[in-house]
Scaffold this active site. Structure first.
Site, PDB file in Angstrom:
ATOM      1  N   THR A  93       0.868  -1.175   0.000  1.00  0.00           N
ATOM      2  CA  THR A  93       0.000   0.000   0.000  1.00  0.00           C
ATOM      3  C   THR A  93       0.909   1.231   0.000  1.00  0.00           C
ATOM      4  N   ALA A 135       0.844  -6.669   9.190  1.00  0.00           N
ATOM      5  CA  ALA A 135       0.091  -5.982   8.127  1.00  0.00           C
ATOM      6  C   ALA A 135      -1.117  -5.277   8.720  1.00  0.00           C
ATOM      7  N   SER A 157      -2.286   1.614   9.562  1.00  0.00           N
ATOM      8  CA  SER A 157      -1.734   1.931  10.877  1.00  0.00           C
ATOM      9  C   SER A 157      -1.873   3.394  11.307  1.00  0.00           C
ATOM     10  N   THR A 159      -1.356  -2.938  19.639  1.00  0.00           N
ATOM     11  CA  THR A 159      -0.954  -1.585  20.024  1.00  0.00           C
ATOM     12  C   THR A 159      -1.524  -1.203  21.389  1.00  0.00           C
ATOM     13  N   ASP A 160      -0.860  -0.280  22.064  1.00  0.00           N
ATOM     14  CA  ASP A 160      -1.385   0.219  23.342  1.00  0.00           C
ATOM     15  C   ASP A 160      -2.675   1.021  23.152  1.00  0.00           C
ATOM     16  N   GLU A 161      -2.941   1.433  21.892  1.00  0.00           N
ATOM     17  CA  GLU A 161      -4.139   2.265  21.665  1.00  0.00           C
ATOM     18  C   GLU A 161      -5.429   1.516  21.950  1.00  0.00           C
ATOM     19  N   TYR A 179      -9.152   3.399  13.939  1.00  0.00           N
ATOM     20  CA  TYR A 179      -7.943   2.547  13.912  1.00  0.00           C
ATOM     21  C   TYR A 179      -7.883   1.658  15.148  1.00  0.00           C
ATOM     22  N   SER A 190     -10.456  -1.006  15.338  1.00  0.00           N
ATOM     23  CA  SER A 190     -10.200  -2.158  14.460  1.00  0.00           C
ATOM     24  C   SER A 190      -9.117  -3.063  15.045  1.00  0.00           C
ATOM     25  N   LYS A 191      -8.092  -2.472  15.656  1.00  0.00           N
ATOM     26  CA  LYS A 191      -7.030  -3.292  16.269  1.00  0.00           C
ATOM     27  C   LYS A 191      -7.597  -4.060  17.475  1.00  0.00           C
ATOM     28  N   PRO A 209       3.567  21.102  12.058  1.00  0.00           N
ATOM     29  CA  PRO A 209       2.188  21.106  12.575  1.00  0.00           C
ATOM     30  C   PRO A 209       2.058  20.320  13.875  1.00  0.00           C
ATOM     31  N   ARG A 214       2.762  10.635  24.545  1.00  0.00           N
ATOM     32  CA  ARG A 214       2.992   9.306  23.983  1.00  0.00           C
ATOM     33  C   ARG A 214       4.222   8.715  24.664  1.00  0.00           C
ATOM     34  N   HIS A 244      -8.940  12.847  20.082  1.00  0.00           N
ATOM     35  CA  HIS A 244      -7.491  12.690  20.326  1.00  0.00           C
ATOM     36  C   HIS A 244      -7.213  12.112  21.722  1.00  0.00           C
TER      37      HIS A 244
HETATM   38  P1  NAD Z   1       3.105   0.693   8.431  1.00  0.00           P
HETATM   39  O1  NAD Z   1       1.875   1.420   8.022  1.00  0.00           O
HETATM   40  O2  NAD Z   1       4.431   1.351   8.331  1.00  0.00           O
HETATM   41  O3  NAD Z   1       3.214  -0.670   7.595  1.00  0.00           O
HETATM   42  C1  NAD Z   1       2.112  -1.481   7.340  1.00  0.00           C
HETATM   43  C2  NAD Z   1       2.497  -2.475   6.232  1.00  0.00           C
HETATM   44  O4  NAD Z   1       1.370  -3.352   6.019  1.00  0.00           O
HETATM   45  C3  NAD Z   1       2.818  -1.816   4.895  1.00  0.00           C
HETATM   46  O5  NAD Z   1       3.974  -2.394   4.343  1.00  0.00           O
HETATM   47  C4  NAD Z   1       1.588  -2.143   4.038  1.00  0.00           C
HETATM   48  O6  NAD Z   1       1.889  -2.228   2.655  1.00  0.00           O
HETATM   49  C5  NAD Z   1       1.163  -3.472   4.619  1.00  0.00           C
HETATM   50  N1  NAD Z   1      -0.261  -3.775   4.399  1.00  0.00           N
HETATM   51  C6  NAD Z   1      -1.307  -2.936   4.605  1.00  0.00           C
HETATM   52  N2  NAD Z   1      -2.461  -3.568   4.279  1.00  0.00           N
HETATM   53  C7  NAD Z   1      -2.121  -4.833   3.892  1.00  0.00           C
HETATM   54  C8  NAD Z   1      -2.870  -5.946   3.471  1.00  0.00           C
HETATM   55  N3  NAD Z   1      -4.204  -5.903   3.357  1.00  0.00           N
HETATM   56  N4  NAD Z   1      -2.217  -7.094   3.157  1.00  0.00           N
HETATM   57  C9  NAD Z   1      -0.859  -7.148   3.244  1.00  0.00           C
HETATM   58  N5  NAD Z   1      -0.105  -6.098   3.629  1.00  0.00           N
HETATM   59  C10 NAD Z   1      -0.728  -4.962   3.952  1.00  0.00           C
HETATM   60  O7  NAD Z   1       2.824   0.190   9.910  1.00  0.00           O
HETATM   61  P2  NAD Z   1       3.824   0.055  11.163  1.00  0.00           P
HETATM   62  O8  NAD Z   1       3.909   1.341  11.851  1.00  0.00           O
HETATM   63  O9  NAD Z   1       5.041  -0.655  10.723  1.00  0.00           O
HETATM   64  O10 NAD Z   1       2.943  -0.916  12.091  1.00  0.00           O
HETATM   65  C11 NAD Z   1       3.028  -2.329  11.936  1.00  0.00           C
HETATM   66  C12 NAD Z   1       2.072  -2.990  12.928  1.00  0.00           C
HETATM   67  O11 NAD Z   1       2.444  -2.598  14.250  1.00  0.00           O
HETATM   68  C13 NAD Z   1       0.620  -2.554  12.760  1.00  0.00           C
HETATM   69  O12 NAD Z   1      -0.185  -3.691  12.973  1.00  0.00           O
HETATM   70  C14 NAD Z   1       0.389  -1.531  13.853  1.00  0.00           C
HETATM   71  O13 NAD Z   1      -0.953  -1.542  14.279  1.00  0.00           O
HETATM   72  C15 NAD Z   1       1.321  -2.041  14.932  1.00  0.00           C
HETATM   73  N6  NAD Z   1       1.886  -1.023  15.855  1.00  0.00           N
HETATM   74  C16 NAD Z   1       2.486   0.102  15.368  1.00  0.00           C
HETATM   75  C17 NAD Z   1       3.082   1.001  16.254  1.00  0.00           C
HETATM   76  C18 NAD Z   1       3.771   2.252  15.754  1.00  0.00           C
HETATM   77  O14 NAD Z   1       4.178   3.081  16.580  1.00  0.00           O
HETATM   78  N7  NAD Z   1       3.980   2.430  14.468  1.00  0.00           N
HETATM   79  C19 NAD Z   1       3.045   0.741  17.625  1.00  0.00           C
HETATM   80  C20 NAD Z   1       2.409  -0.407  18.086  1.00  0.00           C
HETATM   81  C21 NAD Z   1       1.849  -1.302  17.179  1.00  0.00           C
HETATM   82  O1  DAU Z   2       0.632   4.010  20.377  1.00  0.00           O
HETATM   83  C1  DAU Z   2       0.905   3.166  19.297  1.00  0.00           C
HETATM   84  C2  DAU Z   2       0.414   3.803  18.022  1.00  0.00           C
HETATM   85  O2  DAU Z   2       1.301   4.889  17.739  1.00  0.00           O
HETATM   86  C3  DAU Z   2       0.339   2.853  16.859  1.00  0.00           C
HETATM   87  O3  DAU Z   2      -0.618   1.857  17.131  1.00  0.00           O
HETATM   88  C4  DAU Z   2      -0.034   3.579  15.565  1.00  0.00           C
HETATM   89  O4  DAU Z   2       0.027   2.688  14.459  1.00  0.00           O
HETATM   90  C5  DAU Z   2       0.971   4.705  15.344  1.00  0.00           C
HETATM   91  O5  DAU Z   2       0.603   5.451  14.206  1.00  0.00           O
HETATM   92  C6  DAU Z   2       1.025   5.609  16.567  1.00  0.00           C
HETATM   93  O6  DAU Z   2      -0.217   6.337  16.724  1.00  0.00           O
HETATM   94  P1  DAU Z   2      -0.246   7.887  17.153  1.00  0.00           P
HETATM   95  O7  DAU Z   2      -1.508   8.462  16.681  1.00  0.00           O
HETATM   96  O8  DAU Z   2       0.128   8.057  18.578  1.00  0.00           O
HETATM   97  O9  DAU Z   2       1.019   8.403  16.268  1.00  0.00           O
HETATM   98  P2  DAU Z   2       1.210   9.709  15.349  1.00  0.00           P
HETATM   99  O10 DAU Z   2       2.652   9.728  14.975  1.00  0.00           O
HETATM  100  O11 DAU Z   2       0.196   9.815  14.280  1.00  0.00           O
HETATM  101  O12 DAU Z   2       0.954  10.893  16.379  1.00  0.00           O
HETATM  102  C7  DAU Z   2       1.693  11.003  17.573  1.00  0.00           C
HETATM  103  C8  DAU Z   2       1.146  12.205  18.336  1.00  0.00           C
HETATM  104  O13 DAU Z   2       1.505  13.398  17.624  1.00  0.00           O
HETATM  105  C9  DAU Z   2      -0.362  12.212  18.451  1.00  0.00           C
HETATM  106  O14 DAU Z   2      -0.729  12.732  19.722  1.00  0.00           O
HETATM  107  C10 DAU Z   2      -0.813  13.160  17.357  1.00  0.00           C
HETATM  108  C11 DAU Z   2       0.336  14.136  17.249  1.00  0.00           C
HETATM  109  N1  DAU Z   2       0.608  14.696  15.897  1.00  0.00           N
HETATM  110  C12 DAU Z   2       0.738  13.827  14.858  1.00  0.00           C
HETATM  111  C13 DAU Z   2       1.005  14.294  13.596  1.00  0.00           C
HETATM  112  C14 DAU Z   2       1.122  13.335  12.424  1.00  0.00           C
HETATM  113  C15 DAU Z   2       0.786  16.056  15.725  1.00  0.00           C
HETATM  114  O15 DAU Z   2       0.696  16.843  16.697  1.00  0.00           O
HETATM  115  N2  DAU Z   2       1.055  16.523  14.465  1.00  0.00           N
HETATM  116  C16 DAU Z   2       1.140  15.703  13.383  1.00  0.00           C
HETATM  117  O16 DAU Z   2       1.350  16.201  12.249  1.00  0.00           O
END
Ligand code: NAD
Ligand code: DAU
Length: 351
Positions: free
Chosen positions: A37, A83, A86, A140-142, A165, A168-169, A220, A229, A291
């Site tokens: 994606t 996958a 996210s 995720t902790d969310e 989001y 769904s998780k 922003p 966080r 938020h």
């Molecule tokens: P990301 O968005 O960077 O990567 C997601 C990947 O999944 C991408 O490579 C995308 O192409 C693939 N994907 C999406 N839909 C798909 C589908 N239908 N089939 C196959 N592949 C698909 O996400 P991330 O930040 O690396 O997060 C990975 C996992 O960890 C997620 O499940 C997210 O909920 C969880 N998580 C993320 C964080 C964070 O801080 N980023 C924290 C805790 C948990």
């Molecule tokens: O807590 C785990 C989660 O962390 C994961 O499950 C999610 O996949 C991951 O995206 C992340 O979610 P958050 O919403 O916490 O992350 P994000 O980086 O989008 O935002 C972090 C914080 O910063 C949140 O309070 C929103 C704020 N923010 C975010 C963006 C993109 C801003 O203030 N400005 C911005 O432009």
């Protein structure tokens, strides 16, 4: 040889995990399944895909015939499901896609694994499972919702998601637990706090701020920037998942986080300082709907049971991360060259 199916490993955490396990274990063979994606970039893992120990398949976790073919061909012992859609802001814009991938996709993977791994029935009529198999869900902790000024999420905190989001998780987590309770499927779940590090897509706070500074754009910050966080360097998350798959108890949830709480505004100021840019670039913009105010993980269980502790301090991790983005300009310029421009315009203009 242990055969792994790692989904979503062309994304941020999955790619870091793939690199980590290929380097750490000689006895794993990995098939990466990723739909590529907007968040998935094959270039991130191109150097790891050698068609001997690591294979890449472009495809959807919702595609059951494809999953059945892959399970038949590669005889997976372990499934690690990264996958997902996210990004919270995108889920507010288009919830349906999050239901499709995060809920139905996970349930589809569970069913494909169940069809491949069940060997018979026990005396009570529960399925019996091939030795050594494991389905690991990256959550995720969310799912726990939001905290006030005090307290931490433990594994028994009631699930109270707020965004599409996190809803769904949460639903996916319930399915994973249901497959354990109903079919005795060998599953485990990690619920991790916010990750940062190399290869994170620039829609997320830390890479977005670095990227905007490098591009000379405003920074922003949603609302007052006081939301908290709990930041963890991505490699520490990967190590936790690896440890749980090898030594964690089946049917268990493990929280992963490093007691590193920061307000968003603090994060942005730290990055400005590291890059020698003025805080006057910070622009307060309209807040995210619904938020969550504060996330904070209690990682006592994974520490006591498995000895896991985060190894990278935030002060070091953020420096390494900024340096990585400085050194890998081509990577993120490629990533943001397409759909991201439209996304940014839609999300941030008139906010
Ligand atoms: P990301 O968005 O960077 O990567 C997601 C990947 O999944 C991408 O490579 C995308 O192409 C693939 N994907 C999406 N839909 C798909 C589908 N239908 N089939 C196959 N592949 C698909 O996400 P991330 O930040 O690396 O997060 C990975 C996992 O960890 C997620 O499940 C997210 O909920 C969880 N998580 C993320 C964080 C964070 O801080 N980023 C924290 C805790 C948990
Ligand atoms: O807590 C785990 C989660 O962390 C994961 O499950 C999610 O996949 C991951 O995206 C992340 O979610 P958050 O919403 O916490 O992350 P994000 O980086 O989008 O935002 C972090 C914080 O910063 C949140 O309070 C929103 C704020 N923010 C975010 C963006 C993109 C801003 O203030 N400005 C911005 O432009």
């Amino acid at each position: 040889m242990k055969n792994y199916l790692v989904t979503g490993a062309a994304g941020f955490i999955g790619a870091n995990y793939l690199k980590y396990i290929l380097a750490k274990h000689d006895d794993v063979r990995v098939v990466v399944l990723d739909l590529l994606t907007y968040a998935g970039y094959l270039g991130t893992i191109a150097g790891d895909v050698d068609n001997e120990r690591c294979f890449f398949v472009k495809g959807d976790i919702c595609d059951r015939p494809l999953l059945d073919r892959l399970f038949a061909e590669y005889k997976f012992d372990v499934v690690v499901n990264f996958a997902a859609e996210s990004h919270v802001d995108r889920s507010i814009d288009n919830p349906q896609l999050f239901l499709q991938t995060n809920i139905l996709g996970t349930q589809n993977l569970l069913d494909a694994a169940r069809a491949a791994w069940v060997t018979g029935r026990d005396a009570q009529g529960y399925p019996t499972w091939r030795n050594g198999v494991r389905f690991h869900q990256v959550s995720t902790d969310e799912v726990y919702g939001s905290l006030g000024a005090e307290g931490f999420f433990t594994e028994t905190t009631p699930l109270q998601p707020h965004s599409p989001y996190s809803a769904s998780k949460t639903s996916a987590d319930h399915f994973v637990c249901a497959y354990h309770d109903t079919y005795h499927m060998p599953v485990s779940i990690t619920r991790c706090s916010n990750n940062y590090g190399p290869y994170q897509f620039p829609e997320k706070l830390i890479p977005l701020i670095i990227n905007n500074i490098l591009a000379g754009k405003p920074l922003p910050v949603y609302g007052k920037g006081e939301n908290v966080r709990d930041w963890l360097y991505v490699e520490d998350h990967c190590k936790a998942i690896d440890l749980i798959i090898h030594k964690g108890r089946v049917g268990e949830v493990y929280n992963v986080g490093g007691h590193n709480e920061k307000q968003n505004i603090e994060i942005v100021k730290i990055i400005c300082k590291e890059l020698g840019k003025p805080e006057s670039l910070i622009t307060h913009v309209g807040d995210r709907k619904g938020h969550d105010m504060r996330y904070a993980i209690d990682p006592t269980k994974i520490h006591n049971e498995l000895g896991w502790l985060p190894e990278t301090k935030f002060e070091d991790g953020i420096k390494k991360t900024i340096q990585w983005y400085l050194d890998n300009r081509e990577w993120w310029e490629t990533i943001i060259s397409g759909e991201y421009q439209n996304y940014y315009e839609k999300m941030y203009s008139n906010r």
